[in-house]
Design an enzyme around this catalytic site. Structure first.
Site, mmCIF file in Angstrom:
data_model
loop_
_atom_site.group_PDB
_atom_site.id
_atom_site.type_symbol
_atom_site.label_atom_id
_atom_site.label_comp_id
_atom_site.label_asym_id
_atom_site.label_seq_id
_atom_site.Cartn_x
_atom_site.Cartn_y
_atom_site.Cartn_z
ATOM 1 N N ARG A 179 1.464 -2.146 11.440
ATOM 2 C CA ARG A 179 0.852 -0.940 10.863
ATOM 3 C C ARG A 179 -0.072 -0.294 11.890
ATOM 4 O O ARG A 179 -0.800 -0.981 12.594
ATOM 5 C CB ARG A 179 0.081 -1.347 9.605
ATOM 6 N N ASP A 255 -11.176 -1.340 -1.771
ATOM 7 C CA ASP A 255 -10.714 -1.920 -0.504
ATOM 8 C C ASP A 255 -9.454 -1.225 -0.006
ATOM 9 O O ASP A 255 -9.049 -1.434 1.134
ATOM 10 C CB ASP A 255 -10.464 -3.430 -0.647
#
Ligand code: AMP
Ligand code: MG
Length: 490
Positions: A179, A255
């Site tokens: 990512r 989060d």
């Protein structure tokens, strides 16, 4: 100090996050895997990052994506963070991800390079630290679709399989996603340091984040309130963009909300087909907390949690600090709504504001809801000026609305061709429809057939093209009595 480009692949790591309080991370290498195999590589992204796709495909290149080889100057860490999950505060952290480091591109942009599914960390909390192929391909497809739509997002550079099984309800092939993000600093990172750190550490993280994402403010005496306002603005703009294309994130825990304003963590997310503001896809969201219609409210709620973390920095006087925080958070709704309205105007080919716009928009949405109309296709057919495209275009309700819309468009000083052009730039012809994404992942995971994936990714790379090849991706799934459900990306 910037290191010289690493090896033939072009990796150019620098690790500024390591200068922060060491309670913010744990130095940790990925756990090597048995038999890595490259499933997909994002060539265009690799080139943008100044990487060499050919070398990335080599044994050594794949070794990096698998966590088997640590490129020089990468100093892998697992990041600590906290978060409100479905409204409850919890200590978290990268339970199955490792940040290899920050790659500096030839344009001197800094990107986090993270391996997701790379083994256990100190934050794994009983999880296996691994990911399976299906959900990693899902994140790859949806994040690249978001990028194509022009929506800020983390990107996907590669997916490799590990040659090791992961055990869920069934045995699945293990996989790792690479990512790429502007950073992985989250609202939850600030919650963590506020909760577990000292004021000095909070200040250090905040200054670091300002320098990284909003460098113009770093020398400003008001930098903390300016920073707060910017984060709020970016998130309000982001969530407006989600709403405009019918994207449902699914787990808007604090989060999973970045400070950079990029969409992150494609777990149980999905795009809605039939327009219904109550739509929820995630199997774990039993109360519909993260339903489509709630996303802007949850955005504001999460940002209020973020603002709370900055109170010690906003003003020496606590009451004054709370006042600054409240005022900043109260701006969210206004910025969001302005962006949403402007976006909706563009979707309807309207260039300027008129008092009746809000009712034109809400009336259309009500008619769409009543008629269970497909969200994307309604706007697509309007953009094609095809008033035969949807069955509900024949209803009296729609015809009356259409008349109002025509009258409203006549107030513009633009031609109808210009209006249609504006619409086609703002109404995607294709979105990653759930049945297409599922079919693509099924072919890849169960038959090692990647043709569908290539085709789908191509169609999604420019969703505003309205090209003949995209036609097949505009089709709806066959009717099903069971609502579509998504599962947390494990
Ligand atoms: P998410 O819902 O994907 O945002 O994940 C929430 C938290 O659970 C994060 O801290 C993840 O790192 C952690 N997590 C998810 N799956 C696993 C796993 N298989 N092993 C360890 N931690 C995990
Ligand atoms: Mg997450």
């Amino acid at each position: 100090m910037t290191n010289k480009p690493q090896l033939k692949e072009g990796w150019n790591f620098e690790n500024s996050y390591l200068h922060l309080a060491n309670k913010l991370y744990t130095k940790q290498n990925p756990t090597p895997v048995k038999n890595p195999k490259l499933i997909i590589l994002n060539n265009l992204l690799a080139e943008d990052l100044g990487l060499n796709p050919k070398e990335l495909e080599s044994k050594e290149g794949i070794g990096v994506f698998a966590g088997n080889r640590i490129p020089t100057a990468a100093e892998p860490i697992a990041q600590a963070y906290a978060g409100h999950q479905f409204g409850h505060f919890t200590m978290l952290g990268d339970g199955r991800a490792i940040l290899l480091g920050e790659h500096i591109s030839p344009h001197k942009d800094r990107y986090d390079i993270q391996l997701k599914g790379s083994g256990k960390t100190t934050y794994s909390r009983g999880g296996d630290g691994r990911a399976s192929l299906g959900p990693m391909l899902r994140e790859y497809i949806i994040s690249e679709a978001m990028y194509g739509l022009g929506i800020p997002t983390t990107r996907s550079l590669a997916v490799v399989t590990t040659g090791e099984p992961v055990y869920r309800e069934t045995v699945l092939p293990g996989a790792i996603l690479t990512r790429v993000a502007a950073s992985h600093i989250r609202v939850g990172t600030f919650q963590y340091i506020k909760h577990y750190g000292k004021k000095e550490e909070l200040k250090q993280l905040t200054d670091y984040t300002i320098l990284r994402h909003f460098p113009d403010y770093i020398s400003d005496d008001n930098r903390y309130s300016l920073f707060l306002k910017e984060v709020i603005k970016h998130q309000a703009e982001l969530i407006a963009k989600w709403q405009l294309v019918g994207f449902i994130h699914g787990v808007m825990n604090t989060d999973n909300m970045t400070i950079s304003g990029e969409t992150i963590d494609y777990g149980p997310c999905a795009f809605m087909d039939t327009y219904d503001p109550d739509t929820v896809f995630s199997s774990i969201d039993v109360n519909g907390r993260y339903a489509y219609k709630n996303q802007p409210y949850i955005g504001a709620w999460n940002l209020a949690r973020f603002a709370e973390t900055l109170i010690p920095l906003l003003d020496p006087d606590q009451d004054e600090a709370v006042e600054i925080a409240n005022e900043a958070v109260s701006e969210f709704g206004k910025i969001y709504y302005k962006n949403y309205l402007n976006g909706m105007r563009a979707k309807l080919g309207l260039f300027h504001e008129e008092a009746e716009d809000e009712s034109i928009i809400s009336e259309l949405l009500n008619i769409m809801k009543e008629n269970k109309a497909d969200y994307t296709n309604t706007f697509r057919f309007l953009s094609l000026d095809n008033m035969k495209g949807m069955e509900f275009f024949n209803t009296d309700g729609f015809k009356q609305w259409h008349k109002k819309w025509e009258d409203r468009k006549n107030k513009e000083r633009k031609s109808s061709a210009e209006s249609l052009e504006l619409m086609r730039k703002n109404n995607p012809a294709v979105i990653p429809r759930n049945h297409r994404v599922e079919e693509t992942i099924d072919a890849a995971v169960n038959r090692e057939d990647f043709c569908l994936m290539d085709k789908l990714l191509k169609a999604l790379s420019n969703p505003y093209a309205y090209s003949p090849e995209q036609e097949e991706y505009t089709k709806l799934p066959p009717p099903s009595p069971i609502p579509y459900r998504t599962f947390c990306g494990t």
